[in-house]
Design an enzyme around this catalytic site. Structure first.
Site, PDB file in Angstrom:
ATOM      1  N   LEU A 410       0.819  -1.216   0.000  1.00  0.00           N
ATOM      2  CA  LEU A 410       0.000   0.000   0.000  1.00  0.00           C
ATOM      3  C   LEU A 410       0.849   1.260   0.000  1.00  0.00           C
ATOM      4  O   LEU A 410       0.399   2.306  -0.471  1.00  0.00           O
ATOM      5  CB  LEU A 410      -0.921   0.004   1.227  1.00  0.00           C
ATOM      6  CG  LEU A 410      -1.895  -1.177   1.333  1.00  0.00           C
ATOM      7  CD1 LEU A 410      -2.700  -1.090   2.619  1.00  0.00           C
ATOM      8  CD2 LEU A 410      -2.809  -1.236   0.123  1.00  0.00           C
ATOM      9  N   GLY A 412       5.110   3.018   1.362  1.00  0.00           N
ATOM     10  CA  GLY A 412       6.398   2.777   2.010  1.00  0.00           C
ATOM     11  C   GLY A 412       7.157   4.065   2.179  1.00  0.00           C
ATOM     12  O   GLY A 412       6.745   5.135   1.722  1.00  0.00           O
ATOM     13  N   GLY A 416       9.854   1.631   6.293  1.00  0.00           N
ATOM     14  CA  GLY A 416       9.595   0.301   5.793  1.00  0.00           C
ATOM     15  C   GLY A 416       8.456   0.314   4.789  1.00  0.00           C
ATOM     16  O   GLY A 416       8.302   1.262   4.004  1.00  0.00           O
ATOM     17  N   LYS A 433       1.769  -2.213   8.972  1.00  0.00           N
ATOM     18  CA  LYS A 433       2.950  -1.360   8.780  1.00  0.00           C
ATOM     19  C   LYS A 433       4.148  -2.064   9.425  1.00  0.00           C
ATOM     20  O   LYS A 433       4.255  -2.138  10.655  1.00  0.00           O
ATOM     21  CB  LYS A 433       2.708   0.007   9.413  1.00  0.00           C
ATOM     22  CG  LYS A 433       3.872   0.968   9.255  1.00  0.00           C
ATOM     23  CD  LYS A 433       3.527   2.293   9.927  1.00  0.00           C
ATOM     24  CE  LYS A 433       4.686   3.278   9.806  1.00  0.00           C
ATOM     25  NZ  LYS A 433       4.383   4.578  10.452  1.00  0.00           N
ATOM     26  N   ASP A 525       5.294  16.368  11.520  1.00  0.00           N
ATOM     27  CA  ASP A 525       5.633  15.886  10.168  1.00  0.00           C
ATOM     28  C   ASP A 525       4.398  15.928   9.267  1.00  0.00           C
ATOM     29  O   ASP A 525       4.133  15.003   8.504  1.00  0.00           O
ATOM     30  CB  ASP A 525       6.208  14.473  10.241  1.00  0.00           C
ATOM     31  CG  ASP A 525       6.901  14.060   8.944  1.00  0.00           C
ATOM     32  OD1 ASP A 525       7.257  14.973   8.145  1.00  0.00           O
ATOM     33  OD2 ASP A 525       7.060  12.853   8.711  1.00  0.00           O
TER      34      ASP A 525
END
Length: 715
Positions: A410, A412, A416, A433, A525
């Site tokens: 889905l 990255g 990861g 995840k 973020d």
């Protein structure tokens, strides 16, 4: 014999005298003293209730016979007065019956109720036209008895000519017939004068009604029996005359009512009985078509019009009037179920048809607008398909609980990859995840993310479902979102992103950030890549990636040196203390990109980009912001401010005019809001449901009303 027998009443058609018939048929018959007169009641208009019987009995018991001497001048009326009064009649011999008029008794007629009619013939049911089978609405009619065959033919010819006109006026006359002819029959005494209507039409239409009790009080039985036998034979040969054609005119009714002479006590009792009758709700107010109750020998108006045959059915003389009334009452009770069913159909079906037509007419322009105008999806996102839970990392293999698809990726990044997975026990689709950890610091950062997400329970924030820990990986099982990143929509040239879409996105971002700040959490973020769309077509979003999020403690000075360069706030670039305004700077940058597709501080490299951020070198691109509203520019300008204390907070953004009054903005831009359309559809469906509910409730009330009336009806 003329002196021993009371003179009969004059049937005022062609000077016919009943006394001739009496002499003819009773010449050789002996007098019978012990035989009681067999006077019956005929159901002329509708069924007679028990209350009507009580009214009649009260009138008959309390009325006083009015005797007028033959030679009394007061009993004579002037022939010149055109008021409906009768002229004095002279006695005649047996041979002069057609030339001279006899002195008759003065008769004042008062009907006890509009629904009750009497006649001479106890064994004859006259045919009727049941226009409205409704209580207290049929008019009183006086049935004429023609004198000879010629009179009968003339009457029937007149009826046949007027039948078409009577059908059209039947409903109007039925509505106007609430003022009934309240008249009663007085005792017949020798020497009284007969009331005669001078109206030419009424002279052929007046009929006389004889009450059984009054005849028993005032007339000897032996003479009455002979007279009644003659009248019964005569009534059997009479044709049926149309009911409407025999109605008295309004002046004639008033003139008959003027002759009424009732004691005050009788009037009081009668009025009380009438009030009780009027307390019963009238069926004609229900506006419901009722099935016609059919009896043997009775035709409806339609059948009589089609057949044009008027016949008097034979009546079994063994049946008394009481038995006839009971039989009709039973038939009425038997038809209550049919009537209730018809009520349901009339109350629901026509109204449903009209409702459907109204809704179709309203839905047609709505569909037309939907097809021509752009639709903006401003509906809020749905919550996660599971309840909020507190999660801790399990040190067990993930494959024992979830089936992870390693092929379907889905997304990255530096942490990861994200794979699609499903829970084995429930089949719930989720996102896994998988974060690679090389040391304790990285492991602690992932556990910090788990701790932050355990505090989040908002529709615009991604929800954590489960977590697993292994020697090399930490796996977070989260809510599955399939719409892709918001950044992909910004850079997609084929995607039409309007200012209203930007408002919807920005408002949801501010709502999520506001919730984070209320929990004293800084995201640090925020960028379009960390904002996911719930689906590929809607505007619902969820904020993800809390790997850099921190718990904010006002007494502790927090500094960070990470983030995406073009979205960094000046205090992050300067390595200064961060707080809630740091996230709001990022919100300003995202809003700028949503409206223009450009980055306000983008340079040729990261150093130039951060230099632009430090000096707050940005401006609205002329071409990109040509069609952007001033409110949007003001919103961005209030966020991209170097001083932290001068920036709008998340709560302040929610109050800004640009994020509010979305309906007015949609009208200004001539677009449709999906939430508004859904609300309109809901209101239309709710109104339709409400009308159907009222219709069904009304039908149920009418059904209960009919059932209660059928129970209260005497057998």
């Amino acid at each position: 014999m003329g002196t021993s027998l009371y003179r009969s009443t004059l049937l005022s058609t062609g000077g016919f005298s009943v006394s001739d018939y009496i002499r003819k048929f009773t010449k050789n018959k002996p007098d019978v003293n012990n035989i009681q007169p067999n006077v019956g009641f005929c159901h002329q208009s509708t069924q007679t209730s028990q209350q009507v019987k009580e009214v009649i009995s009260a009138e008959l018991e309390l009325q006083q016979p009015e005797v007028t001497l033959p030679n009394d001048p007061s009993s004579q009326h002037s022939p010149e007065a055109h008021t409906g009064a009768s002229e004095p009649l002279k006695p005649v011999s047996a041979g002069e019956s057609s030339k001279a008029l006899q002195k008759a008794k003065e008769i004042s007629v008062k009907s006890s109720e509009p629904t009750h009619v009497q006649t001479f013939a106890p064994a004859v049911h006259l045919e009727q036209i049941d226009v409205h089978n409704v209580p207290k609405q049929e008019t009183n009619s006086l049935v004429a008895a023609p004198a000879d065959a010629k009179c009968v033919i003339e009457t029937m010819t007149k009826v046949e000519k007027d039948i078409a006109l009577q059908q059209e006026r039947a409903l109007e006359r039925a509505d106007d017939s609430h003022v009934a002819n309240k008249v009663f029959l007085k005792s017949i005494i020798p020497g009284q004068q007969l009331e005669k209507i001078e109206d030419p039409q009424q002279q052929a239409e007046v009929s006389l009604f004889v009450d059984e009790d009054s005849l028993e009080k005032s007339v000897p039985g032996q003479h009455l029996d002979k007279k009644m036998e003659v009248l019964q034979k005569q009534a059997k040969d009479l044709p049926v005359v149309d009911e409407d054609s025999l109605n008295l005119s309004a002046p004639g009714q008033r003139q008959l009512e003027e002759k009424v002479d009732v004691p005050e006590k009788a009037e009081k009792k009668i009025d009380e009985a009438h009030k009780k009758m009027e307390e019963v709700p009238r069926k004609d107010e229900l506006c419901i078509e009722k099935p016609v109750i059919r009896h043997a020998g009775i035709k409806t108006q339609h059948e009589e019009t089609m057949g044009m045959e008027t016949t008097v059915p034979k009546h079994d003389e063994s049946k008394c009037p009481t038995e006839t009334y009971v039989e009709k009452t039973e038939n009425k009770n038997a038809d209550v179920t049919l009537e209730s069913d018809k009520i349901m159909i009339c109350a629901v079906s026509p109204q449903n048809t009209s409702l459907d037509e109204d809704e179709k007419s309203k839905a047609a322009p709505l569909r037309k607008v939907e097809s021509t105008l752009l639709i903006i999806d401003d509906s809020p996102p749905l919550p996660a398909p599971f309840d909020h839970r507190i999660v801790s990392a399990k040190q067990v293999p993930i494959n024992s609980y979830y089936a992870v698809n390693p092929v379907e990726v889905l997304g990255g990044g530096r942490f990861g990859q994200v794979h699609k997975c499903a829970e084995l026990s429930s089949g719930l689709t989720l996102a896994a995840k998988i974060i690679k950890v090389r040391g304790m610091k990285e492991r602690d950062e992932v556990k910090n993310e788990i701790g932050v997400m355990n505090q989040l329970n908002h529709v615009n924030l991604i929800q954590l479902y489960d977590a697993f820990e292994s020697r090399t990986n930490l796996t977070l099982i989260m809510e599955y979102v399939e719409g892709g990143e918001l950044f992909e929509r910004i850079i997609d040239e084929s995607y039409q992103l309007t200012e209203l879409d930007a408002i919807v996105f920005t408002r949801q971002i501010c709502e999520g950030v506001q919730y984070l700040h209320q929990q004293y959490i800084l995201h640090l973020d925020l960028k379009p890549e960390n904002i996911l769309c719930v689906n590929s077509t809607g505007n619902q979003i969820k904020i993800i990636d809390f790997g850099l999020a921190r718990k904010y403690r006002p007494r502790e000075k927090l500094k960070v040196n990470f983030g995406t360069p073009e979205f960094l706030a000046p205090e992050v670039v300067n390595y200064d203390f961060v707080s809630f305004p740091t996230d709001m700077w990022s919100v300003g940058v995202i809003t700028y990109m949503l409206l223009s597709g450009l980055s306000p501080f983008m340079g040729d490299n990261d150093a130039e980009t951060m230099n632009n951020i430090l000096h707050a070198k940005w401006e609205f691109d002329t071409e990109a912001f040509e069609n952007v509203s001033e409110e949007a520019k003001d919103f961005i300008s209030s966020l991209l401010v170097s001083a932290k204390c001068s920036r709008l907070s998340a709560s302040g953004c929610m109050k800004h005019s640009w994020l509010n009054n979305l309906e007015d903005k949609a009208k200004m831009y001539k677009v449709r809001l999906k939430s508004q359309m859904m609300l309109q559809r809901y209101l239309v469906a709710h109104r339709q449901w409400k009308k159907h509910f009222y219709a069904v409730a009304a039908a149920n009330r009418l059904k209960r009303f009919q059932q209660s009336r059928s129970i209260s009806t005497p057998n």
